[in-house]
Design a protein around this motif. Structure first.
Motif, PDB file in Angstrom:
ATOM      1  N   LEU A   1      37.456  40.431  43.393  1.00  0.00           N
ATOM      2  CA  LEU A   1      37.991  39.873  42.152  1.00  0.00           C
ATOM      3  C   LEU A   1      37.156  38.648  41.804  1.00  0.00           C
ATOM      4  CD1 LEU A   1      41.878  39.787  42.663  1.00  0.00           C
ATOM      5  CD2 LEU A   1      40.610  41.270  41.112  1.00  0.00           C
ATOM      6  N   THR A   2      36.843  38.506  40.541  1.00  0.00           N
ATOM      7  CA  THR A   2      36.187  37.305  40.033  1.00  0.00           C
ATOM      8  C   THR A   2      36.957  36.877  38.806  1.00  0.00           C
ATOM      9  OG1 THR A   2      34.030  38.023  40.841  1.00  0.00           O
ATOM     10  CG2 THR A   2      34.038  36.326  39.143  1.00  0.00           C
ATOM     11  N   ILE A   3      37.375  35.613  38.804  1.00  0.00           N
ATOM     12  CA  ILE A   3      38.184  35.112  37.695  1.00  0.00           C
ATOM     13  C   ILE A   3      37.809  33.659  37.432  1.00  0.00           C
ATOM     14  CG2 ILE A   3      40.079  34.431  39.228  1.00  0.00           C
ATOM     15  CD1 ILE A   3      41.987  35.367  36.940  1.00  0.00           C
ATOM     16  N   ALA A   4      37.931  33.241  36.169  1.00  0.00           N
ATOM     17  CA  ALA A   4      37.661  31.851  35.824  1.00  0.00           C
ATOM     18  C   ALA A   4      38.570  30.945  36.647  1.00  0.00           C
ATOM     19  CB  ALA A   4      37.879  31.624  34.336  1.00  0.00           C
ATOM     20  N   ALA A   5      38.011  29.879  37.194  1.00  0.00           N
ATOM     21  CA  ALA A   5      38.787  28.970  38.039  1.00  0.00           C
ATOM     22  C   ALA A   5      40.002  28.420  37.295  1.00  0.00           C
ATOM     23  CB  ALA A   5      37.899  27.837  38.541  1.00  0.00           C
ATOM     24  N   ALA A   6      39.887  28.252  36.005  1.00  0.00           N
ATOM     25  CA  ALA A   6      41.006  27.722  35.222  1.00  0.00           C
ATOM     26  C   ALA A   6      42.221  28.636  35.240  1.00  0.00           C
ATOM     27  CB  ALA A   6      40.552  27.484  33.778  1.00  0.00           C
ATOM     28  N   HIS A   7      42.037  29.903  35.575  1.00  0.00           N
ATOM     29  CA  HIS A   7      43.136  30.879  35.567  1.00  0.00           C
ATOM     30  C   HIS A   7      43.440  31.434  36.950  1.00  0.00           C
ATOM     31  CE1 HIS A   7      42.848  30.724  31.250  1.00  0.00           C
ATOM     32  NE2 HIS A   7      41.564  31.017  31.327  1.00  0.00           N
ATOM     33  N   ALA A   8      42.897  30.860  37.987  1.00  0.00           N
ATOM     34  CA  ALA A   8      42.991  31.441  39.336  1.00  0.00           C
ATOM     35  C   ALA A   8      44.102  30.788  40.151  1.00  0.00           C
ATOM     36  CB  ALA A   8      41.655  31.305  40.048  1.00  0.00           C
ATOM     37  N   THR A   9      45.332  31.131  39.863  1.00  0.00           N
ATOM     38  CA  THR A   9      46.436  30.626  40.674  1.00  0.00           C
ATOM     39  C   THR A   9      47.188  31.764  41.359  1.00  0.00           C
ATOM     40  OG1 THR A   9      47.865  30.534  38.730  1.00  0.00           O
ATOM     41  CG2 THR A   9      46.760  28.495  39.372  1.00  0.00           C
ATOM     42  N   HIS A  10      47.458  32.825  40.630  1.00  0.00           N
ATOM     43  CA  HIS A  10      48.142  33.995  41.192  1.00  0.00           C
ATOM     44  C   HIS A  10      47.312  35.234  40.877  1.00  0.00           C
ATOM     45  CE1 HIS A  10      51.446  31.143  41.105  1.00  0.00           C
ATOM     46  NE2 HIS A  10      52.019  31.891  42.033  1.00  0.00           N
ATOM     47  N   LEU A  11      46.851  35.895  41.921  1.00  0.00           N
ATOM     48  CA  LEU A  11      46.001  37.075  41.764  1.00  0.00           C
ATOM     49  C   LEU A  11      46.596  38.211  42.567  1.00  0.00           C
ATOM     50  CD1 LEU A  11      42.838  34.985  42.447  1.00  0.00           C
ATOM     51  CD2 LEU A  11      43.522  35.813  40.223  1.00  0.00           C
ATOM     52  N   ARG A  12      46.226  39.434  42.219  1.00  0.00           N
ATOM     53  CA  ARG A  12      46.853  40.579  42.862  1.00  0.00           C
ATOM     54  C   ARG A  12      45.842  41.690  43.131  1.00  0.00           C
ATOM     55  NH1 ARG A  12      51.705  40.824  42.204  1.00  0.00           N
ATOM     56  NH2 ARG A  12      52.875  42.411  43.198  1.00  0.00           N
ATOM     57  N   PHE A  13      45.946  42.280  44.308  1.00  0.00           N
ATOM     58  CA  PHE A  13      45.237  43.506  44.643  1.00  0.00           C
ATOM     59  C   PHE A  13      46.289  44.599  44.660  1.00  0.00           C
ATOM     60  CE2 PHE A  13      42.378  40.383  46.551  1.00  0.00           C
ATOM     61  CZ  PHE A  13      41.138  40.879  46.186  1.00  0.00           C
ATOM     62  N   ASP A  14      46.164  45.576  43.790  1.00  0.00           N
ATOM     63  CA  ASP A  14      47.163  46.638  43.691  1.00  0.00           C
ATOM     64  C   ASP A  14      46.820  47.816  44.588  1.00  0.00           C
ATOM     65  OD1 ASP A  14      48.836  45.381  41.796  1.00  0.00           O
ATOM     66  OD2 ASP A  14      47.458  45.938  40.189  1.00  0.00           O
TER      67      ASP A  14
ATOM     68  N   ASP B   1      36.240  24.219  36.805  1.00  0.00           N
ATOM     69  CA  ASP B   1      34.870  24.643  36.522  1.00  0.00           C
ATOM     70  C   ASP B   1      34.530  25.933  37.261  1.00  0.00           C
ATOM     71  OD1 ASP B   1      34.593  22.325  35.075  1.00  0.00           O
ATOM     72  OD2 ASP B   1      33.518  21.250  36.655  1.00  0.00           O
ATOM     73  N   GLY B   2      33.715  26.764  36.644  1.00  0.00           N
ATOM     74  CA  GLY B   2      33.155  27.930  37.306  1.00  0.00           C
ATOM     75  C   GLY B   2      34.142  29.055  37.538  1.00  0.00           C
ATOM     76  N   MET B   3      33.861  29.808  38.598  1.00  0.00           N
ATOM     77  CA  MET B   3      34.593  31.019  38.900  1.00  0.00           C
ATOM     78  C   MET B   3      35.164  30.965  40.315  1.00  0.00           C
ATOM     79  SD  MET B   3      33.949  32.552  36.080  1.00  0.00           S
ATOM     80  CE  MET B   3      34.475  34.227  36.283  1.00  0.00           C
ATOM     81  N   VAL B   4      36.225  31.728  40.513  1.00  0.00           N
ATOM     82  CA  VAL B   4      36.738  31.957  41.858  1.00  0.00           C
ATOM     83  C   VAL B   4      36.391  33.394  42.210  1.00  0.00           C
ATOM     84  CG1 VAL B   4      38.815  32.174  43.265  1.00  0.00           C
ATOM     85  CG2 VAL B   4      38.564  30.245  41.701  1.00  0.00           C
ATOM     86  N   ARG B   5      35.771  33.568  43.352  1.00  0.00           N
ATOM     87  CA  ARG B   5      35.343  34.894  43.814  1.00  0.00           C
ATOM     88  C   ARG B   5      36.098  35.221  45.102  1.00  0.00           C
ATOM     89  NH1 ARG B   5      31.214  35.892  40.489  1.00  0.00           N
ATOM     90  NH2 ARG B   5      30.134  34.095  39.626  1.00  0.00           N
ATOM     91  N   ILE B   6      36.726  36.386  45.105  1.00  0.00           N
ATOM     92  CA  ILE B   6      37.549  36.795  46.236  1.00  0.00           C
ATOM     93  C   ILE B   6      37.082  38.153  46.715  1.00  0.00           C
ATOM     94  CG2 ILE B   6      39.907  37.347  46.964  1.00  0.00           C
ATOM     95  CD1 ILE B   6      40.339  35.623  44.097  1.00  0.00           C
TER      96      ILE B   6
END
Length: 119
Positions: free
Chosen positions: A37-50, A11-16
């Motif tokens: 970064l803000t991404i749907a929690a359902a897709h928040a497993t691997h995130l990247r800061f370039d 549910d909701g969002m992940v905010r980093i």
């Protein structure tokens, strides 16, 4: 790269937020150089800061389950999930920048963060 685990729902969002300035940790408010970064929690497993410049950084994570754009609290206690780089512990408030900080030296850095919930 941020590897996120421990979300109790999709549910909701992940905010980093990621900052190199201890004055703005953990919420990065008013930090002109912070990365968000803000991404749907359902897709928040691997995130990247370039393309991060060499330096020391700390990041904070919020599982904004109701999508209202903030970490909900009751009497100062988080009602939603949170986490920090180095899995730094939050005891009676957020951890220090020093305990959550990590070095970026030009190569890929992996931070594995487990989201924690109090309630």
């Amino acid at each position: 790269e941020l590897q996120l685990s421990g979300l109790r729902s999709s549910d909701g969002m992940v905010r980093i937020c990621l900052t190199a300035d201890k004055r703005y940790f953990p919420n990065c408010t008013n930090d002109p150089d912070a990365r968000h970064l803000t991404i749907a929690a359902a897709h928040a497993t691997h995130l990247r800061f370039d393309a991060l410049p060499v330096g020391r950084y700390a990041l904070s994570v919020i599982h904004d389950e109701n999508g209202n754009g903030k970490l909900d609290t009751r009497l100062g206690v988080p009602r939603e999930g949170f986490g920090f780089s180095n899995n730094a512990k939050a005891l009676f408030g957020p951890p220090s920048f020093r305990s959550a900080s990590f070095a970026v030296q030009g190569s890929s850095v992996i931070q594995a963060v487990t989201v924690r919930y109090i309630f």
